[in-house]
Design an enzyme around this catalytic site. Structure first.
Site, mmCIF file in Angstrom:
data_model
loop_
_atom_site.group_PDB
_atom_site.id
_atom_site.type_symbol
_atom_site.label_atom_id
_atom_site.label_comp_id
_atom_site.label_asym_id
_atom_site.label_seq_id
_atom_site.Cartn_x
_atom_site.Cartn_y
_atom_site.Cartn_z
ATOM 1 N N SER A 1 1.007 -0.758 0.115
ATOM 2 C CA SER A 1 0.267 0.152 0.398
ATOM 3 C C SER A 1 1.069 1.186 -0.334
ATOM 4 C CB SER A 1 -1.186 -0.726 1.185
ATOM 5 O OG SER A 1 -1.713 0.820 0.908
ATOM 6 N N ASP B 1 -9.510 -4.092 -5.010
ATOM 7 C CA ASP B 1 -8.935 -2.974 -4.753
ATOM 8 C C ASP B 1 -8.544 -1.826 -5.255
ATOM 9 O OD1 ASP B 1 -6.948 -1.584 -3.718
ATOM 10 O OD2 ASP B 1 -5.404 -2.631 -3.501
ATOM 11 N N HIS C 1 -8.129 -5.468 -0.930
ATOM 12 C CA HIS C 1 -6.809 -4.601 -0.202
ATOM 13 C C HIS C 1 -6.160 -5.106 0.177
ATOM 14 C CE1 HIS C 1 -4.094 -0.900 -0.003
ATOM 15 N NE2 HIS C 1 -4.098 -0.648 0.690
#
Length: 382
Positions: free
Chosen positions: A213, A323, A353
Protein backbone atom coordinates in the site's frame (compact mmCIF):
# COMPACT_ATOMS: atom_id res chain seq x y z
CA UNK A 1 -11.55 -22.78 8.05
CA UNK A 2 -9.62 -25.77 9.42
CA UNK A 3 -5.98 -26.44 8.59
CA UNK A 4 -6.73 -29.11 6.01
CA UNK A 5 -9.04 -26.82 4.06
CA UNK A 6 -6.53 -23.96 4.36
CA UNK A 7 -3.74 -26.11 2.90
CA UNK A 8 -6.05 -27.22 0.08
CA UNK A 9 -6.88 -23.62 -0.84
CA UNK A 10 -3.18 -22.77 -0.73
CA UNK A 11 -2.44 -25.58 -3.20
CA UNK A 12 -5.20 -24.32 -5.51
CA UNK A 13 -3.57 -20.92 -5.69
CA UNK A 14 -0.32 -22.50 -6.79
CA UNK A 15 -1.82 -25.02 -9.22
CA UNK A 16 -4.70 -23.16 -10.87
CA UNK A 17 -3.11 -19.84 -11.86
CA UNK A 18 -4.16 -18.45 -15.24
CA UNK A 19 -2.20 -16.22 -17.60
CA UNK A 20 -4.32 -13.39 -19.03
CA UNK A 21 -3.71 -10.20 -20.99
CA UNK A 22 -5.40 -6.93 -20.00
CA UNK A 23 -4.93 -3.98 -22.38
CA UNK A 24 -1.55 -5.31 -23.43
CA UNK A 25 -0.38 -6.17 -19.92
CA UNK A 26 0.37 -9.82 -19.17
CA UNK A 27 -0.56 -10.92 -15.69
CA UNK A 28 -1.12 -14.07 -13.67
CA UNK A 29 -4.51 -14.45 -12.01
CA UNK A 30 -4.64 -16.59 -8.87
CA UNK A 31 -7.73 -17.61 -6.96
CA UNK A 32 -9.27 -20.32 -4.85
CA UNK A 33 -11.67 -22.82 -6.44
CA UNK A 34 -14.49 -21.96 -4.02
CA UNK A 35 -14.70 -18.38 -5.32
CA UNK A 36 -17.49 -17.72 -7.81
CA UNK A 37 -16.65 -15.33 -10.64
CA UNK A 38 -17.86 -11.82 -9.97
CA UNK A 39 -17.98 -12.43 -6.22
CA UNK A 40 -15.59 -11.63 -3.41
CA UNK A 41 -13.44 -14.45 -2.05
CA UNK A 42 -15.47 -16.31 0.63
CA UNK A 43 -12.95 -15.48 3.37
CA UNK A 44 -13.01 -11.76 2.57
CA UNK A 45 -16.78 -11.88 2.17
CA UNK A 46 -17.07 -13.39 5.63
CA UNK A 47 -15.36 -10.34 7.09
CA UNK A 48 -17.62 -7.97 5.18
CA UNK A 49 -20.82 -9.75 6.12
CA UNK A 50 -20.22 -10.13 9.84
CA UNK A 51 -21.47 -6.83 9.37
CA UNK A 52 -22.88 -3.58 10.34
CA UNK A 53 -26.51 -4.65 10.22
CA UNK A 54 -25.84 -7.48 12.67
CA UNK A 55 -23.69 -5.22 14.80
CA UNK A 56 -26.56 -2.75 15.15
CA UNK A 57 -28.84 -5.53 16.37
CA UNK A 58 -26.21 -7.22 18.51
CA UNK A 59 -23.73 -4.64 19.81
CA UNK A 60 -21.99 -7.30 21.88
CA UNK A 61 -20.73 -8.78 18.61
CA UNK A 62 -18.79 -5.62 17.87
CA UNK A 63 -16.65 -6.07 20.96
CA UNK A 64 -16.07 -9.72 20.07
CA UNK A 65 -15.09 -8.75 16.52
CA UNK A 66 -12.70 -6.11 17.80
CA UNK A 67 -10.97 -8.77 19.87
CA UNK A 68 -10.61 -10.91 16.74
CA UNK A 69 -9.06 -8.13 14.65
CA UNK A 70 -12.15 -7.17 12.67
CA UNK A 71 -11.54 -3.61 13.83
CA UNK A 72 -11.62 -2.05 10.39
CA UNK A 73 -15.25 -3.10 9.85
CA UNK A 74 -16.57 -0.89 12.63
CA UNK A 75 -16.04 2.76 13.52
CA UNK A 76 -13.86 2.79 16.63
CA UNK A 77 -14.81 5.20 19.40
CA UNK A 78 -11.93 7.38 20.60
CA UNK A 79 -10.48 6.88 24.05
CA UNK A 80 -10.65 9.82 26.49
CA UNK A 81 -8.32 12.56 25.32
CA UNK A 82 -7.44 10.71 22.11
CA UNK A 83 -7.13 12.61 18.84
CA UNK A 84 -8.63 11.42 15.55
CA UNK A 85 -5.23 10.39 14.18
CA UNK A 86 -4.42 8.51 17.39
CA UNK A 87 -7.71 6.60 17.16
CA UNK A 88 -7.08 5.77 13.53
CA UNK A 89 -3.58 4.46 14.26
CA UNK A 90 -4.76 2.40 17.21
CA UNK A 91 -7.37 0.62 15.13
CA UNK A 92 -5.18 -0.09 12.09
CA UNK A 93 -3.70 -3.47 11.33
CA UNK A 94 -4.30 -7.12 11.90
CA UNK A 95 -2.58 -9.59 14.22
CA UNK A 96 -1.41 -12.13 11.66
CA UNK A 97 0.04 -15.56 12.35
CA UNK A 98 3.72 -16.43 12.30
CA UNK A 99 4.18 -18.69 9.25
CA UNK A 100 7.98 -18.64 9.36
CA UNK A 101 9.79 -21.79 8.23
CA UNK A 102 12.80 -22.43 10.42
CA UNK A 103 14.59 -19.97 12.67
CA UNK A 104 14.68 -16.29 11.73
CA UNK A 105 16.37 -13.90 14.12
CA UNK A 106 14.97 -10.39 14.50
CA UNK A 107 17.11 -7.53 15.79
CA UNK A 108 16.09 -3.93 16.49
CA UNK A 109 18.64 -1.34 15.35
CA UNK A 110 18.65 2.47 15.23
CA UNK A 111 20.31 4.01 12.18
CA UNK A 112 21.08 7.64 11.27
CA UNK A 113 18.92 9.65 8.89
CA UNK A 114 18.82 13.22 7.67
CA UNK A 115 15.69 13.81 9.80
CA UNK A 116 17.00 12.05 12.90
CA UNK A 117 17.32 8.46 14.03
CA UNK A 118 15.37 5.72 12.20
CA UNK A 119 14.33 2.47 13.85
CA UNK A 120 14.66 -0.69 11.76
CA UNK A 121 14.18 -4.37 12.50
CA UNK A 122 16.56 -6.76 10.75
CA UNK A 123 15.48 -10.36 10.11
CA UNK A 124 18.26 -12.81 9.31
CA UNK A 125 17.59 -16.48 8.52
CA UNK A 126 19.75 -19.06 10.23
CA UNK A 127 22.38 -21.04 8.37
CA UNK A 128 24.94 -20.33 5.72
CA UNK A 129 28.08 -18.23 5.77
CA UNK A 130 27.61 -16.60 2.38
CA UNK A 131 26.29 -13.09 1.98
CA UNK A 132 22.58 -12.92 1.31
CA UNK A 133 20.30 -10.73 -0.82
CA UNK A 134 18.45 -8.00 1.04
CA UNK A 135 14.91 -6.63 0.91
CA UNK A 136 14.02 -3.40 2.67
CA UNK A 137 10.32 -3.48 3.56
CA UNK A 138 8.18 -0.37 4.12
CA UNK A 139 4.86 -0.96 5.89
CA UNK A 140 1.50 0.39 4.73
CA UNK A 141 -0.95 2.62 6.57
CA UNK A 142 -1.90 5.50 4.29
CA UNK A 143 1.38 7.33 5.07
CA UNK A 144 -0.23 8.28 8.40
CA UNK A 145 -0.30 4.99 10.33
CA UNK A 146 0.83 1.39 10.38
CA UNK A 147 3.93 0.04 12.06
CA UNK A 148 6.74 -2.48 11.85
CA UNK A 149 4.67 -4.82 14.03
CA UNK A 150 1.88 -5.10 11.46
CA UNK A 151 4.24 -6.55 8.84
CA UNK A 152 6.43 -8.46 11.31
CA UNK A 153 5.20 -11.94 10.37
CA UNK A 154 5.25 -11.47 6.57
CA UNK A 155 8.78 -10.03 6.80
CA UNK A 156 10.02 -12.94 8.92
CA UNK A 157 8.49 -15.47 6.54
CA UNK A 158 10.00 -13.77 3.47
CA UNK A 159 13.41 -13.82 5.15
CA UNK A 160 13.13 -17.52 5.98
CA UNK A 161 11.63 -18.73 2.73
CA UNK A 162 13.68 -16.42 0.52
CA UNK A 163 16.98 -16.98 2.38
CA UNK A 164 17.38 -13.21 2.49
CA UNK A 165 17.99 -10.46 5.01
CA UNK A 166 14.76 -8.46 5.34
CA UNK A 167 14.90 -4.99 6.92
CA UNK A 168 11.64 -3.58 8.28
CA UNK A 169 11.79 0.24 8.31
CA UNK A 170 9.91 2.48 10.77
CA UNK A 171 9.71 5.67 8.71
CA UNK A 172 8.19 8.94 9.96
CA UNK A 173 4.44 9.38 9.56
CA UNK A 174 2.22 12.28 8.49
CA UNK A 175 0.63 14.60 9.46
CA UNK A 176 3.36 15.32 12.01
CA UNK A 177 5.95 14.64 9.32
CA UNK A 178 4.47 15.33 5.87
CA UNK A 179 6.02 14.43 2.52
CA UNK A 180 8.91 13.99 1.88
CA UNK A 181 9.97 13.14 5.46
CA UNK A 182 8.93 9.47 5.34
CA UNK A 183 10.42 9.05 1.86
CA UNK A 184 13.70 10.54 3.07
CA UNK A 185 13.80 7.96 5.88
CA UNK A 186 13.27 5.14 3.39
CA UNK A 187 15.99 6.43 1.06
CA UNK A 188 18.35 6.95 4.00
CA UNK A 189 17.72 3.33 5.04
CA UNK A 190 18.64 2.20 1.51
CA UNK A 191 21.83 4.23 1.71
CA UNK A 192 22.71 2.85 5.14
CA UNK A 193 22.27 -0.74 3.97
CA UNK A 194 24.37 -0.03 0.87
CA UNK A 195 27.20 1.44 2.94
CA UNK A 196 27.08 -1.29 5.59
CA UNK A 197 26.40 -4.28 3.35
CA UNK A 198 29.58 -6.14 4.27
CA UNK A 199 28.97 -5.81 8.02
CA UNK A 200 25.35 -6.89 7.60
CA UNK A 201 26.30 -9.95 5.55
CA UNK A 202 24.45 -8.56 2.53
CA UNK A 203 25.31 -8.66 -1.16
CA UNK A 204 25.64 -5.04 -2.17
CA UNK A 205 24.52 -5.84 -5.72
CA UNK A 206 21.29 -7.51 -4.53
CA UNK A 207 19.56 -4.86 -2.44
CA UNK A 208 15.84 -4.51 -3.18
CA UNK A 209 12.90 -2.52 -1.84
CA UNK A 210 9.38 -3.66 -1.06
CA UNK A 211 6.22 -2.44 0.58
CA UNK A 212 2.48 -2.78 0.84
CA UNK A 213 0.00 0.00 0.00
CA UNK A 214 1.61 3.30 1.10
CA UNK A 215 4.82 1.36 1.72
CA UNK A 216 4.72 0.10 -1.85
CA UNK A 217 4.37 3.69 -2.98
CA UNK A 218 7.43 4.62 -0.94
CA UNK A 219 9.36 1.70 -2.44
CA UNK A 220 8.54 2.79 -6.00
CA UNK A 221 9.43 6.39 -5.09
CA UNK A 222 12.80 5.16 -3.82
CA UNK A 223 13.40 3.47 -7.17
CA UNK A 224 12.52 6.71 -8.97
CA UNK A 225 14.95 8.74 -6.85
CA UNK A 226 17.62 6.05 -7.14
CA UNK A 227 17.42 6.03 -10.94
CA UNK A 228 16.96 9.80 -11.31
CA UNK A 229 20.06 10.36 -9.18
CA UNK A 230 22.09 7.88 -11.25
CA UNK A 231 22.99 5.80 -8.18
CA UNK A 232 21.44 2.49 -9.31
CA UNK A 233 21.73 0.90 -5.87
CA UNK A 234 18.30 -0.78 -5.96
CA UNK A 235 18.43 -4.10 -7.79
CA UNK A 236 14.71 -5.04 -7.68
CA UNK A 237 11.36 -3.94 -6.26
CA UNK A 238 8.35 -5.78 -4.83
CA UNK A 239 5.16 -3.71 -4.86
CA UNK A 240 2.08 -4.98 -3.05
CA UNK A 241 -1.04 -3.05 -4.13
CA UNK A 242 1.00 0.19 -3.92
CA UNK A 243 -0.17 3.79 -3.96
CA UNK A 244 1.66 5.08 -7.03
CA UNK A 245 -0.23 8.33 -7.69
CA UNK A 246 -1.67 11.00 -5.45
CA UNK A 247 -3.51 12.59 -8.37
CA UNK A 248 -7.15 11.86 -9.26
CA UNK A 249 -6.89 13.50 -12.69
CA UNK A 250 -7.33 10.87 -15.47
CA UNK A 251 -5.53 13.09 -17.97
CA UNK A 252 -2.50 13.13 -15.68
CA UNK A 253 -2.63 9.47 -14.66
CA UNK A 254 -3.43 8.04 -18.08
CA UNK A 255 -6.46 6.00 -17.00
CA UNK A 256 -10.02 6.61 -15.83
CA UNK A 257 -11.18 4.96 -12.62
CA UNK A 258 -14.66 3.45 -12.77
CA UNK A 259 -16.66 1.07 -10.59
CA UNK A 260 -17.79 -0.60 -13.83
CA UNK A 261 -14.29 -2.04 -14.37
CA UNK A 262 -14.79 -4.33 -11.37
CA UNK A 263 -16.99 -7.37 -11.93
CA UNK A 264 -19.70 -7.46 -9.26
CA UNK A 265 -22.22 -10.11 -10.24
CA UNK A 266 -24.83 -9.43 -7.59
CA UNK A 267 -23.96 -5.77 -6.98
CA UNK A 268 -22.82 -6.89 -3.55
CA UNK A 269 -22.46 -4.04 -1.03
CA UNK A 270 -19.35 -5.69 0.42
CA UNK A 271 -17.54 -5.28 -2.89
CA UNK A 272 -18.68 -1.70 -3.23
CA UNK A 273 -17.56 -0.99 0.33
CA UNK A 274 -14.15 -2.59 -0.30
CA UNK A 275 -13.66 -0.32 -3.32
CA UNK A 276 -15.09 2.95 -2.09
CA UNK A 277 -13.70 3.26 1.43
CA UNK A 278 -10.25 4.11 0.06
CA UNK A 279 -11.59 6.37 -2.66
CA UNK A 280 -13.53 8.33 -0.05
CA UNK A 281 -10.48 8.69 2.18
CA UNK A 282 -7.99 9.83 -0.47
CA UNK A 283 -8.58 13.58 -0.14
CA UNK A 284 -8.11 13.47 3.62
CA UNK A 285 -4.99 11.31 3.37
CA UNK A 286 -3.57 13.61 0.70
CA UNK A 287 -4.09 16.63 2.94
CA UNK A 288 -2.32 14.93 5.84
CA UNK A 289 0.51 13.40 3.80
CA UNK A 290 1.27 16.08 1.23
CA UNK A 291 0.86 19.27 3.18
CA UNK A 292 1.52 21.24 -0.01
CA UNK A 293 -1.01 20.09 -2.64
CA UNK A 294 1.15 21.53 -5.40
CA UNK A 295 3.60 18.65 -4.89
CA UNK A 296 1.06 15.91 -5.66
CA UNK A 297 2.32 15.44 -9.23
CA UNK A 298 6.00 15.23 -8.25
CA UNK A 299 7.27 11.72 -9.16
CA UNK A 300 8.57 11.38 -5.62
CA UNK A 301 4.98 11.56 -4.41
CA UNK A 302 3.41 9.98 -7.51
CA UNK A 303 5.95 7.61 -9.09
CA UNK A 304 3.42 6.70 -11.79
CA UNK A 305 4.03 10.18 -13.21
CA UNK A 306 7.77 9.79 -13.85
CA UNK A 307 8.68 10.85 -17.38
CA UNK A 308 11.11 8.01 -18.07
CA UNK A 309 11.07 4.41 -16.79
CA UNK A 310 14.15 3.32 -18.72
CA UNK A 311 16.56 1.26 -16.64
CA UNK A 312 14.10 0.39 -13.89
CA UNK A 313 14.89 -2.85 -12.02
CA UNK A 314 13.02 -6.17 -12.19
CA UNK A 315 9.63 -5.76 -10.53
CA UNK A 316 7.06 -7.98 -8.87
CA UNK A 317 3.68 -6.22 -8.79
CA UNK A 318 0.91 -7.78 -6.69
CA UNK A 319 -2.67 -6.55 -7.01
CA UNK A 320 -6.07 -7.48 -5.62
CA UNK A 321 -9.15 -7.77 -7.83
CA UNK A 322 -11.36 -5.65 -5.56
CA UNK A 323 -8.87 -2.93 -4.72
CA UNK A 324 -9.39 0.72 -5.57
CA UNK A 325 -5.66 0.95 -6.41
CA UNK A 326 -5.67 -1.90 -8.93
CA UNK A 327 -6.03 0.32 -12.01
CA UNK A 328 -3.16 2.63 -11.12
CA UNK A 329 -0.97 -0.36 -10.22
CA UNK A 330 -1.58 -2.06 -13.56
CA UNK A 331 -0.93 1.22 -15.36
CA UNK A 332 2.40 1.54 -13.55
CA UNK A 333 3.31 -2.05 -14.48
CA UNK A 334 2.33 -1.35 -18.08
CA UNK A 335 4.66 1.66 -18.21
CA UNK A 336 7.52 -0.40 -16.82
CA UNK A 337 6.95 -3.16 -19.37
CA UNK A 338 6.77 -0.67 -22.23
CA UNK A 339 10.12 0.77 -21.08
CA UNK A 340 11.71 -2.67 -21.24
CA UNK A 341 11.76 -3.56 -17.54
CA UNK A 342 11.19 -7.14 -16.43
CA UNK A 343 7.75 -7.13 -14.77
CA UNK A 344 5.76 -9.97 -13.22
CA UNK A 345 2.20 -9.03 -12.30
CA UNK A 346 0.06 -11.23 -10.05
CA UNK A 347 -3.61 -10.43 -9.45
CA UNK A 348 -5.38 -12.28 -6.64
CA UNK A 349 -8.97 -12.89 -7.70
CA UNK A 350 -11.69 -12.00 -5.22
CA UNK A 351 -9.26 -10.29 -2.87
CA UNK A 352 -9.42 -6.83 -1.35
CA UNK A 353 -6.79 -4.28 -0.37
CA UNK A 354 -4.32 -5.06 2.45
CA UNK A 355 -4.73 -8.84 2.33
CA UNK A 356 -1.04 -9.51 3.16
CA UNK A 357 -1.73 -8.45 6.76
CA UNK A 358 -3.87 -11.55 7.19
CA UNK A 359 -1.17 -14.25 7.08
CA UNK A 360 -2.62 -17.46 8.46
CA UNK A 361 -6.20 -16.40 7.71
CA UNK A 362 -6.15 -15.74 3.98
CA UNK A 363 -4.27 -18.45 2.04
CA UNK A 364 -3.64 -15.73 -0.55
CA UNK A 365 -1.42 -13.93 1.97
CA UNK A 366 0.80 -16.96 2.44
CA UNK A 367 0.94 -17.62 -1.29
CA UNK A 368 1.99 -14.00 -1.77
CA UNK A 369 4.82 -14.49 0.74
CA UNK A 370 5.93 -17.53 -1.26
CA UNK A 371 5.87 -15.54 -4.50
CA UNK A 372 8.01 -12.78 -2.97
CA UNK A 373 10.47 -15.29 -1.54
CA UNK A 374 10.75 -17.09 -4.88
CA UNK A 375 11.33 -13.79 -6.70
CA UNK A 376 14.12 -12.79 -4.31
CA UNK A 377 15.76 -16.20 -4.70
CA UNK A 378 15.54 -15.93 -8.50
CA UNK A 379 16.91 -12.39 -8.63
CA UNK A 380 19.78 -13.31 -6.32
CA UNK A 381 21.00 -15.80 -8.95
CA UNK A 382 20.63 -13.54 -11.97
Amino acid sequence: MNREEYEGRLRELKENAEDVCVDGLSLLVKECADRERGCMDPRALRLHTLKREEAEEHPEQVEECLKKNFRYLFPAPPLPGESMIETMRRTMGWESEDITDGKVEGKNVVIPGRGGEISVRIYTPAGGERRKPCLLFFHGGGFTGGSMDVVENPCKAIAGRGDAVVINVDYRLAPENPYPAGLHDCMDAVGWVWENAETLGIRQDKIGVAGDSAGGGLASSCVYLDRAGGENRIAYQVLLYPTVTRSADPEVNGYTWSMDVYENRDDHPGIRRALTWMMESMDGLNQMYMGDAAKITEPGASPLLAEDFTGYPPTLMVTAEYDYLRLEDEMYARKLAEAGASVRVIRYGGMEHAFLDKCGFYPQAEDCVDEIAEAVRRWSHE
